[in-house]
Write a protein that holds these residues in place. Structure first.
Motif, PDB file in Angstrom:
ATOM      1  N   ASN A   1       0.844  -1.200   0.000  1.00 60.38           N
ATOM      2  CA  ASN A   1       0.000   0.000   0.000  1.00 60.38           C
ATOM      3  C   ASN A   1       0.879   1.250   0.000  1.00 60.38           C
ATOM      4  O   ASN A   1       0.374   2.352   0.108  1.00 60.38           O
ATOM      5  CB  ASN A   1      -0.892   0.027   1.252  1.00 60.38           C
ATOM      6  CG  ASN A   1      -1.592  -1.295   1.469  1.00 60.38           C
ATOM      7  OD1 ASN A   1      -2.193  -1.833   0.543  1.00 60.38           O
ATOM      8  ND2 ASN A   1      -1.501  -1.838   2.680  1.00 60.38           N
TER       9      ASN A   1
ATOM     10  N   PRO B   1      -2.988  -4.390  -3.589  1.00 63.35           N
ATOM     11  CA  PRO B   1      -3.194  -3.892  -2.221  1.00 63.35           C
ATOM     12  C   PRO B   1      -3.045  -5.018  -1.194  1.00 63.35           C
ATOM     13  O   PRO B   1      -3.336  -6.179  -1.486  1.00 63.35           O
ATOM     14  CB  PRO B   1      -4.632  -3.367  -2.233  1.00 63.35           C
ATOM     15  CG  PRO B   1      -5.006  -3.230  -3.662  1.00 63.35           C
ATOM     16  CD  PRO B   1      -4.190  -4.219  -4.427  1.00 63.35           C
TER      17      PRO B   1
ATOM     18  N   ARG C   1      -4.239  -4.991   2.412  1.00 62.28           N
ATOM     19  CA  ARG C   1      -4.881  -4.362   3.578  1.00 62.28           C
ATOM     20  C   ARG C   1      -5.311  -5.444   4.538  1.00 62.28           C
ATOM     21  O   ARG C   1      -6.338  -6.078   4.346  1.00 62.28           O
ATOM     22  CB  ARG C   1      -6.085  -3.543   3.121  1.00 62.28           C
ATOM     23  CG  ARG C   1      -5.687  -2.416   2.191  1.00 62.28           C
ATOM     24  CD  ARG C   1      -6.903  -1.581   1.813  1.00 62.28           C
ATOM     25  NE  ARG C   1      -6.512  -0.533   0.886  1.00 62.28           N
ATOM     26  CZ  ARG C   1      -7.124  -0.286  -0.262  1.00 62.28           C
ATOM     27  NH1 ARG C   1      -8.171  -0.994  -0.624  1.00 62.28           N
ATOM     28  NH2 ARG C   1      -6.709   0.686  -1.042  1.00 62.28           N
TER      29      ARG C   1
ATOM     30  N   HIS D   1       0.166   6.200   2.428  1.00 60.47           N
ATOM     31  CA  HIS D   1      -0.249   4.819   2.155  1.00 60.47           C
ATOM     32  C   HIS D   1      -1.673   4.778   1.598  1.00 60.47           C
ATOM     33  O   HIS D   1      -2.541   5.522   2.037  1.00 60.47           O
ATOM     34  CB  HIS D   1      -0.182   3.974   3.440  1.00 60.47           C
ATOM     35  CG  HIS D   1       1.212   3.580   3.809  1.00 60.47           C
ATOM     36  ND1 HIS D   1       2.166   4.503   4.109  1.00 60.47           N
ATOM     37  CD2 HIS D   1       1.807   2.382   3.906  1.00 60.47           C
ATOM     38  CE1 HIS D   1       3.303   3.874   4.383  1.00 60.47           C
ATOM     39  NE2 HIS D   1       3.114   2.588   4.266  1.00 60.47           N
TER      40      HIS D   1
ATOM     41  N   LEU E   1      -4.592   3.389   1.911  1.00 60.13           N
ATOM     42  CA  LEU E   1      -5.449   2.639   2.841  1.00 60.13           C
ATOM     43  C   LEU E   1      -6.715   3.451   3.017  1.00 60.13           C
ATOM     44  O   LEU E   1      -6.666   4.686   3.015  1.00 60.13           O
ATOM     45  CB  LEU E   1      -4.777   2.517   4.214  1.00 60.13           C
ATOM     46  CG  LEU E   1      -3.484   1.694   4.295  1.00 60.13           C
ATOM     47  CD1 LEU E   1      -2.725   2.027   5.566  1.00 60.13           C
ATOM     48  CD2 LEU E   1      -3.814   0.207   4.271  1.00 60.13           C
TER      49      LEU E   1
END
Ligand SMILES: Nc1nc2c(ncn2[C@@H]2O[C@H](COP(=O)(O)OP(=O)(O)OP(=O)(O)O)[C@@H](O)[C@H]2O)c(=O)[nH]1
Ligand SMILES: [Zn+2]
Length: 211
Positions: free
Chosen positions: A163, A183, A185, A205, A207
Motif C-alpha cells: 500500500n 493492495p 490491507r 499509504h 489505505l
C-alpha cells in the motif's frame, strides 16, 4: 533525474552479494530461502521464493521490512505480521512468487529506537512525530539494493503487494517495471487503527481511513 540515471546504471552485482539457499518448509508451503549481504551496509537480507519463477511474466513479489514485534511477537500495534502472513499465502495461492524480507527494522531506525518511538506514542505522539522527536526522518528506508536481489532471480517485471507508494517509486527508479500494485490491507484492529490512519494521512499509504 540524476539520481534515477545513477540508479539505473548501477550494476546489480555492486548492490548485494548472494551467499546461499536452503529449503524453508512452513505450514502454508515449502519456500526456498536465499541469503544476501547488502554491500553498502553489511546487512543480511533474505528472499523467500516459491514455485517456478517465470521471468517472462511479471512476478508476484512483496518487499517486507523487518518488524520483530509484529512478525514474530504477535504485536497488534501494527499490521506487519498480518501482511507477512497474507503475502506468503497469496504467493502460494498464485503458485509462485518472491518475498524479500528486508532487515530495516522500525522503518530503518532499528529495534531499540522503535521501542523509544513506541514509548513516545504511549505518551500521545503519532508514529511520524515520534520518529521526528528522536531526530529521525519519518521513514529512513531505501530500497535501491532490492534491484540486486531481483537480478539474482532474473526479475525485471513485478506485481508488487503493497500500500506504500514509496516502494512502487523506488523500484521504478531502479528500472524495475511495476506492472501492477496489489493492495495488502490486512489486520486492522483497535490497537493499530490510529497508526494506519496516520500512515495514510502522513506517509501516503493507500489505505481507507477508518476513524
Ligand atoms: N519507527 C517506527 N517503525 C514502525 C512503527 N510501526 C511499525 N514500524 C516499522 O514499519 C515497517 C513496516 O514495514 P512494511 O511492512 O514494509 O510496511 P509499509 O512500509 O508500511 O508498507 P506496506 O508495503 O504497505 O506494508 C517495519 O520496519 C516496522 O518495524 C512505528 O511506530 N515506528
Ligand atoms: Zn510492524
Amino acid at each position: 533525474m540524476q539520481v534515477r540515471e545513477e540508479l539505473a546504471s548501477q550494476h546489480p552485482h555492486q548492490l548485494v552479494r548472494y551467499v546461499e539457499s536452503a529449503q524453508l518448509p512452513m505450514d502454508m508451503g515449502t519456500f526456498t530461502m536465499h541469503g544476501f549481504v547488502e554491500k553498502k551496509t553489511g546487512k543480511e537480507h533474505v528472499a523467500l521464493s516459491y514455485g517456478e519463477i517465470d521471468t517472462n511474466k511479471p512476478v508476484l513479489i512483496r518487499l517486507h521490512s523487518e518488524c520483530l514485534t509484529g512478525d514474530a511477537l504477535f504485536s497488534l500495534r501494527c499490521d506487519c505480521g498480518f501482511q507477512l502472513n497474507k503475502a506468503l499465502k497469496n504467493i502460494v495461492e498464485h503458485g509462485s512468487g518472491v518475498l524479500l524480507y528486508l532487515r530495516q527494522e522500525g522503518r530503518g531506525i532499528g529495534l531499540l529506537n522503535k521501542i523509544r518511538a513506541y514509548h513516545l506514542q504511549d505518551e500521545g505522539a503519532d508514529t511520524v512525530e515520534a520518529n521526528e522527536k528522536l531526530g529521525f526522518a519519518a521513514d529512513m528506508r531505501s530500497y535501491d539494493f532490492c534491484k540486486g536481489i531481483l537480478h539474482y532471480f532474473g526479475i525485471n517485471e513485478v506485481k508488487l503487494m503493497t500500500n506504500n507508494p514509496r516502494k512502487v517509486n523506488s523500484l521504478t527508479k531502479a528500472s524495475i517495471n511495476v506492472v501492477e500494485r496489489v493492495p495488502l490491507r490486512e489486520g486492522r484492529n483497535p490497537y493499530n487503527n490510529n497508526y494506519l490512519n496516520i500512515k495514510a494521512r502522513k506517509l501516503g499509504h493507500m489505505l481507507d481511513e477508518i476513524v
